[in-house]
Scaffold this active site. Structure first.
Site, PDB file in Angstrom:
ATOM      1  N   GLU A 122     -10.563  -2.181   4.368  1.00 59.20           N
ATOM      2  CA  GLU A 122      -9.243  -1.659   4.710  1.00 59.20           C
ATOM      3  C   GLU A 122      -9.024  -0.300   4.047  1.00 59.20           C
ATOM      4  O   GLU A 122      -9.765   0.095   3.139  1.00 59.20           O
ATOM      5  CB  GLU A 122      -8.141  -2.605   4.198  1.00 59.20           C
ATOM      6  CG  GLU A 122      -8.286  -4.046   4.658  1.00 59.20           C
ATOM      7  CD  GLU A 122      -7.169  -4.958   4.169  1.00 59.20           C
ATOM      8  OE1 GLU A 122      -6.651  -5.711   4.984  1.00 59.20           O
ATOM      9  OE2 GLU A 122      -6.822  -4.933   2.970  1.00 59.20           O
ATOM     10  N   ASP A 171       0.780  -1.254   0.000  1.00 56.51           N
ATOM     11  CA  ASP A 171       0.000   0.000   0.000  1.00 56.51           C
ATOM     12  C   ASP A 171       0.811   1.304   0.000  1.00 56.51           C
ATOM     13  O   ASP A 171       1.801   1.411   0.728  1.00 56.51           O
ATOM     14  CB  ASP A 171      -0.858   0.111   1.260  1.00 56.51           C
ATOM     15  CG  ASP A 171      -1.560  -1.158   1.650  1.00 56.51           C
ATOM     16  OD1 ASP A 171      -1.479  -2.142   0.912  1.00 56.51           O
ATOM     17  OD2 ASP A 171      -2.198  -1.162   2.708  1.00 56.51           O
TER      18      ASP A 171
HETATM   19  C1  FRU Z   1      -3.931  -3.587   2.784  1.00 63.29           C
HETATM   20  C2  FRU Z   1      -3.299  -4.006   4.091  1.00 63.29           C
HETATM   21  C3  FRU Z   1      -3.612  -3.002   5.184  1.00 63.29           C
HETATM   22  C4  FRU Z   1      -2.479  -3.195   6.141  1.00 63.29           C
HETATM   23  C5  FRU Z   1      -1.330  -3.495   5.221  1.00 63.29           C
HETATM   24  C6  FRU Z   1      -0.291  -4.409   5.785  1.00 63.29           C
HETATM   25  O1  FRU Z   1      -3.295  -4.066   1.649  1.00 63.29           O
HETATM   26  O2  FRU Z   1      -3.761  -5.309   4.457  1.00 63.29           O
HETATM   27  O3  FRU Z   1      -4.882  -3.155   5.751  1.00 63.29           O
HETATM   28  O4  FRU Z   1      -2.264  -2.072   6.950  1.00 63.29           O
HETATM   29  O5  FRU Z   1      -1.877  -4.044   4.052  1.00 63.29           O
HETATM   30  O6  FRU Z   1       0.826  -4.503   4.955  1.00 63.29           O
END
Ligand code: FRU
Length: 425
Positions: free
Chosen positions: A201, A27
């Site tokens: 998320e 992300d």
């Molecule tokens: C989304 C996610 C988020 C988390 C991160 C961990 O892709 O699952 O929710 O903070 O990746 O790498």
């Protein structure tokens, strides 16, 4: 353009999308503009080319196209990972971390316990434009003592800090407010609504024109397979987000645009979006080495009626194909057996990139119904990816593609109008 030097020639290395020089990325985090620099922090494994050791990587750019990667900004520890979050400039020095003359850059991130027992919200601040960060000694600043509570997006709105954050397994987005980034008060929750086939998320909330847009990523349960991103349109009354309706609206109809959020404080009030160009369904298997994953192109967002419109920020060096059609196809080929087809057929906008994928990660033709009789297309092809915008940017389809050399020859079938091909390799 990024990358430079020897990196440029690596197999599948994107030429005008951000990729880390080496190792894993997911992300975008902490998207922020400050003093002439766009900051892109990102979920990063500094040691390996698979997910793990989650830390915040960091890159800066003056134009969102040529990036300079900087050292890891916030590293993991033996016990905790630094999960997704956002960054702000505390101009009024509400936190006391800096001063009004030299305001702090404050990162608000989720601290994830490696034993999966808790996710809680923490701060780290920088007084040197993001080059070095110090963790706040009073961390955590928000702890519900739950294992699933993450991805805070913080912004300064109407004289207070607003946090938009996910309760993933409850399919809810919570809102909190704070006067100083350190003490948070619960305001309200939104959801479950529309798509709930997976965890919620990486939310983001922002105003476009006189409406508010809430972005929510969802994994799995996307429009294709695995990860996808939906959005809601409504009102923000300072306390609650009230959706106009709970219809499903996809931000992207392809497989590879996830966890995208927008920049805080972008110049001229622009809303600029970056997404992670991959999918949890196969992200760890994507055949690139020594790095994994790229971000999407920077896209400026606006609203037209109840549709989000995405426009790639202009850059004269981007290989682009533009055309319009009332029922034709454009084929972009590497060879006779390796090609992508795009067009309009039976009232549907489509992309078929089956031939550019491997057996185990197979691709299926993607279709989106449209009531338009003539549809315009704008397509950006880099090594490793294709981004299609149709109907003035109301439809976006983002996909990874893997071809050995380049998708360079263009042919058409049916009525294809105004075809323009710019600088394909
Ligand atoms: C989304 C996610 C988020 C988390 C991160 C961990 O892709 O699952 O929710 O903070 O990746 O790498």
């Amino acid at each position: 353009m990024h990358p430079t030097g020897a990196l440029k020639d690596e197999k599948y290395r994107p030429q005008f999308h951000f990729t880390p020089a080496r190792n894993w990325m997911n992300d975008p985090n902490g998207l922020l503009y400050y003093k002439g620099e766009y900051h892109l922090f990102f979920q990063h494994n500094p040691k390996e080319n698979i997910w793990g050791n989650m830390s915040w990587g960091h890159a800066v750019s003056s134009d969102l196209y040529s990036w300079e990667e900087l050292p890891v900004a916030i590293p993991c520890t033996d016990d905790v990972g630094i999960f997704s979050g956002s960054a702000v400039i505390d101009y009024e020095n509400t936190s006391g971390f800096g001063s009004k003359e030299n305001p702090a850059m404050v990162a608000i991130y989720t601290e994830h316990k490696n034993d999966k027992s808790s996710q809680r919200q923490c701060l780290a601040f920088s007084l040197d434009q993001g080059r070095t960060f110090t963790k706040y000694e009073g961390n955590p600043v928000l702890d519900l003592q739950t294992p699933d509570f993450r991805d805070p997006k913080v912004q300064w709105i109407d004289g207070q800090w607003l946090m938009t954050i996910a309760l993933p397994d409850l399919h809810q987005i919570s809102f909190y407010s704070s006067p100083n980034l350190k003490e948070w008060a619960h305001l309200s929750d939104f959801g479950p609504a529309a798509e709930i086939g997976g965890c919620w998320e990486c939310p983001d909330l922002f105003k476009l024109g006189n409406k508010w847009v809430l972005i929510v990523s969802l994994n799995p349960g996307g429009y294709q397979i695995g990860s996808g991103t939906q959005y809601f349109i409504g009102e923000w009354n300072g306390k609650e987000f009230i959706a106009d309706d709970t219809k499903t609206r996809w931000l992207d109809y392809g497989r590879d645009n996830y966890a995208g959020v927008t920049f805080n404080d972008a110049p001229s009030n622009k809303r600029i979006f970056l997404g992670w160009m991959s999918n949890w369904e196969y992200a760890n298997k994507v055949p690139t080495d020594p790095w994994r994953s790229a971000m999407t192109l920077p896209r400026e967002l606006s609203l037209e009626g109840d549709r989000l419109v995405q426009k790639v920020l202009p850059n004269k060096k981007l290989p682009t194909i533009k055309f319009s059609t009332s029922g034709g196809t454009v084929r972009i080929s590497e060879s006779e057996d390796c090609y992508i087809e795009i067009g309009l057929a039976d009232g549907k906008i489509f992309m078929d990139a089956t031939n550019t994928w491997y057996e185990d990660l197979k691709f299926h033709r993607q279709e989106i119904a449209t009531d338009k009789k003539i549809v315009d297309f704008e397509i950006y092809i880099d090594r490793g990816s294709i981004e299609l915008f149709a109907d003035g940017g109301k439809v976006s389809i983002t996909n990874l593609v893997f071809v050995d050399t380049a998708l360079s020859s263009v042919s058409t079938e049916g009525d294809v109008l105004d075809l323009e091909v710019i600088e394909l390799a």
